[in-house]
Design a protein around this motif. Structure first.
Motif, PDB file in Angstrom:
ATOM      1  N   THR A  53      -0.580 -11.263 -17.959  1.00 27.46           N
ATOM      2  CA  THR A  53      -0.021  -9.927 -17.970  1.00 27.46           C
ATOM      3  C   THR A  53      -0.930  -9.277 -16.822  1.00 27.46           C
ATOM      4  OG1 THR A  53       0.047  -9.603 -20.034  1.00 27.46           O
ATOM      5  CG2 THR A  53      -0.647  -8.057 -19.407  1.00 27.46           C
ATOM      6  N   MET A  54      -1.798 -10.135 -16.610  1.00 25.79           N
ATOM      7  CA  MET A  54      -2.842  -9.760 -15.503  1.00 25.79           C
ATOM      8  C   MET A  54      -2.299 -10.074 -14.067  1.00 25.79           C
ATOM      9  SD  MET A  54      -5.160  -8.104 -16.254  1.00 25.79           S
ATOM     10  CE  MET A  54      -4.166  -7.299 -17.217  1.00 25.79           C
ATOM     11  N   VAL A  55      -1.189 -11.067 -14.137  1.00 26.83           N
ATOM     12  CA  VAL A  55      -0.624 -10.985 -13.096  1.00 26.83           C
ATOM     13  C   VAL A  55       0.247  -9.931 -12.096  1.00 26.83           C
ATOM     14  CG1 VAL A  55       1.635 -13.417 -11.422  1.00 26.83           C
ATOM     15  CG2 VAL A  55      -0.334 -13.683 -12.853  1.00 26.83           C
ATOM     16  N   GLU A  56       1.079  -9.962 -13.763  1.00 21.53           N
ATOM     17  CA  GLU A  56       2.247  -8.321 -13.269  1.00 21.53           C
ATOM     18  C   GLU A  56       1.337  -7.105 -13.193  1.00 21.53           C
ATOM     19  OE1 GLU A  56       5.323  -5.834 -15.087  1.00 21.53           O
ATOM     20  OE2 GLU A  56       4.992  -7.384 -15.611  1.00 21.53           O
ATOM     21  N   VAL A  57       0.439  -7.277 -13.686  1.00 21.17           N
ATOM     22  CA  VAL A  57      -0.759  -5.818 -13.064  1.00 21.17           C
ATOM     23  C   VAL A  57      -1.442  -5.919 -12.208  1.00 21.17           C
ATOM     24  CG1 VAL A  57      -2.916  -4.927 -14.277  1.00 21.17           C
ATOM     25  CG2 VAL A  57      -0.724  -5.852 -15.905  1.00 21.17           C
ATOM     26  N   ARG A  60       1.657  -5.264  -9.300  1.00 19.06           N
ATOM     27  CA  ARG A  60       1.896  -3.393 -10.103  1.00 19.06           C
ATOM     28  C   ARG A  60       0.219  -3.068  -8.968  1.00 19.06           C
ATOM     29  NH1 ARG A  60       7.136  -2.942 -10.220  1.00 19.06           N
ATOM     30  NH2 ARG A  60       7.890  -4.512 -12.398  1.00 19.06           N
ATOM     31  N   TYR A  61      -0.637  -3.437  -9.607  1.00 15.45           N
ATOM     32  CA  TYR A  61      -1.790  -2.541  -8.675  1.00 15.45           C
ATOM     33  C   TYR A  61      -1.890  -2.508  -6.742  1.00 15.45           C
ATOM     34  CZ  TYR A  61      -6.577  -2.309  -7.169  1.00 15.45           C
ATOM     35  OH  TYR A  61      -8.173  -1.986  -6.435  1.00 15.45           O
ATOM     36  N   SER A  62      -1.563  -3.659  -6.513  1.00 14.98           N
ATOM     37  CA  SER A  62      -1.485  -3.601  -5.530  1.00 14.98           C
ATOM     38  C   SER A  62      -0.690  -2.256  -4.895  1.00 14.98           C
ATOM     39  CB  SER A  62      -0.696  -5.155  -4.521  1.00 14.98           C
ATOM     40  OG  SER A  62      -2.132  -5.361  -4.916  1.00 14.98           O
ATOM     41  N   GLU A  63       0.534  -2.954  -4.958  1.00 20.62           N
ATOM     42  CA  GLU A  63       2.142  -2.161  -5.276  1.00 20.62           C
ATOM     43  C   GLU A  63       1.485  -0.338  -4.993  1.00 20.62           C
ATOM     44  OE1 GLU A  63       5.423  -2.796  -4.076  1.00 20.62           O
ATOM     45  OE2 GLU A  63       4.073  -4.112  -2.655  1.00 20.62           O
ATOM     46  N   LEU A  64       0.851   0.169  -6.307  1.00 20.69           N
ATOM     47  CA  LEU A  64       0.407   1.474  -6.893  1.00 20.69           C
ATOM     48  C   LEU A  64      -0.213   1.707  -4.907  1.00 20.69           C
ATOM     49  CD1 LEU A  64      -0.233   3.971  -7.861  1.00 20.69           C
ATOM     50  CD2 LEU A  64      -2.057   2.709  -9.388  1.00 20.69           C
ATOM     51  N   TYR A  65      -1.435   0.532  -4.828  1.00 12.44           N
ATOM     52  CA  TYR A  65      -2.208   0.991  -4.051  1.00 12.44           C
ATOM     53  C   TYR A  65      -1.532   1.692  -2.677  1.00 12.44           C
ATOM     54  CZ  TYR A  65      -5.528   1.209   0.167  1.00 12.44           C
ATOM     55  OH  TYR A  65      -6.377   1.539   1.111  1.00 12.44           O
ATOM     56  N   TRP A  66      -0.728   0.668  -2.033  1.00 11.56           N
ATOM     57  CA  TRP A  66       0.046   1.014  -1.087  1.00 11.56           C
ATOM     58  C   TRP A  66       1.391   2.126  -0.994  1.00 11.56           C
ATOM     59  CZ3 TRP A  66      -1.750  -0.448   2.640  1.00 11.56           C
ATOM     60  CH2 TRP A  66      -2.636  -2.086   3.246  1.00 11.56           C
ATOM     61  N   ALA A  67       2.167   3.039  -2.425  1.00 13.92           N
ATOM     62  CA  ALA A  67       2.277   3.396  -2.396  1.00 13.92           C
ATOM     63  C   ALA A  67       1.714   4.683  -1.993  1.00 13.92           C
ATOM     64  CB  ALA A  67       2.644   3.673  -4.509  1.00 13.92           C
ATOM     65  N   GLY A  68       0.456   5.169  -3.075  1.00 16.76           N
ATOM     66  CA  GLY A  68      -0.219   6.075  -2.368  1.00 16.76           C
ATOM     67  C   GLY A  68      -0.631   6.152  -1.263  1.00 16.76           C
ATOM     68  N   MET A  69      -1.265   4.778  -0.560  1.00 16.47           N
ATOM     69  CA  MET A  69      -1.135   5.103   0.767  1.00 16.47           C
ATOM     70  C   MET A  69      -0.072   5.326   1.845  1.00 16.47           C
ATOM     71  SD  MET A  69      -4.568   4.553   1.346  1.00 16.47           S
ATOM     72  CE  MET A  69      -4.050   5.417  -0.003  1.00 16.47           C
ATOM     73  N   GLU A  81       4.154   3.650 -14.336  1.00 16.53           N
ATOM     74  CA  GLU A  81       4.432   3.117 -15.832  1.00 16.53           C
ATOM     75  C   GLU A  81       4.653   1.694 -16.327  1.00 16.53           C
ATOM     76  OE1 GLU A  81       8.172   4.601 -15.244  1.00 16.53           O
ATOM     77  OE2 GLU A  81       7.536   6.292 -15.001  1.00 16.53           O
ATOM     78  N   HIS A  82       4.473   0.602 -14.962  1.00 23.42           N
ATOM     79  CA  HIS A  82       4.504  -0.725 -15.470  1.00 23.42           C
ATOM     80  C   HIS A  82       3.524  -1.674 -15.828  1.00 23.42           C
ATOM     81  CE1 HIS A  82       8.626  -0.729 -14.721  1.00 23.42           C
ATOM     82  NE2 HIS A  82       9.010  -0.491 -13.905  1.00 23.42           N
ATOM     83  N   ILE A  83       2.516  -0.635 -15.137  1.00 25.23           N
ATOM     84  CA  ILE A  83       1.133  -1.123 -15.778  1.00 25.23           C
ATOM     85  C   ILE A  83       0.913  -1.213 -16.960  1.00 25.23           C
ATOM     86  CG2 ILE A  83      -0.641  -1.398 -15.218  1.00 25.23           C
ATOM     87  CD1 ILE A  83      -0.478  -0.227 -12.112  1.00 25.23           C
TER      88      ILE A  83
END
Length: 161
Positions: A53-57, A60-69, A81-83
């Motif tokens: 689970t933590m591998v996927e999170v 997604r955490y990294s993708e979330l960051y770059w999406a915000g940037m 949503e996917h987290i």
């Protein structure tokens, strides 16, 4: 008269209980073998515990960051949503983790959803810092404070806005 249906039912139950389930292999090249219980055990093993689970999170955490940037708010919302989905699935497999993740699931992730709805990069950065702190707090609650999450420095995904 009533004894005959009971005897017939008893006979069929006895036969059903006596029959042994046949073992058969399924899946490409028959990798999944055994009776139903053995197959389900193997599938559960393949799904893994909370570390998967933590591998996927983490992704997604990294993708979330770059999406915000990038101010790609739709993609950021998609990642949260996917987290949530990944965490819920992981908590089904490892319910012992539910207590330590409760505030993360009920407070932190909804807060991130609200921050994303504002579509404000400065607000996002503050919210993301709180998300990171919440990740580390959850790890500490689980006795895994050696897993320290930090803001991503390198982008690995080809997704750009």
């Amino acid at each position: 008269m009533k004894k005959i249906p009971f005897l017939i039912l008893s006979f069929f139950l006895f036969i059903a209980c006596q029959s042994e389930e046949k073992s058969s292999a399924v899946g490409p090249d028959g990798w999944l073998e055994g009776n139903t219980e053995e197959k389900l055990d193997e599938v559960a093993h393949q799904l893994g515990g909370f570390s998967r689970t933590m591998v996927e999170v983490s992704y997604r955490y990294s993708e979330l960051y770059w999406a915000g940037m990038d101010e790609n708010w739709g993609y950021a919302d998609h990642q949260v949503e996917h987290i949530i989905e990944a965490m819920e699935d992981g908590l089904k497999r490892r319910p012992v983790r539910a207590e330590s993740s409760k505030s993360f699931m009920e407070e932190t992730l909804p807060m991130m959803e609200e921050v994303i709805q504002k579509e404000n990069k400065e607000e996002f950065i503050k919210g993301f810092q709180m998300l990171t702190s919440a990740c580390n707090a959850c790890h500490a609650k689980e006795g895994e404070s050696f897993i320290m999450i930090q803001t991503p420095e390198n982008r690995t995904s080809p997704v750009r806005f």
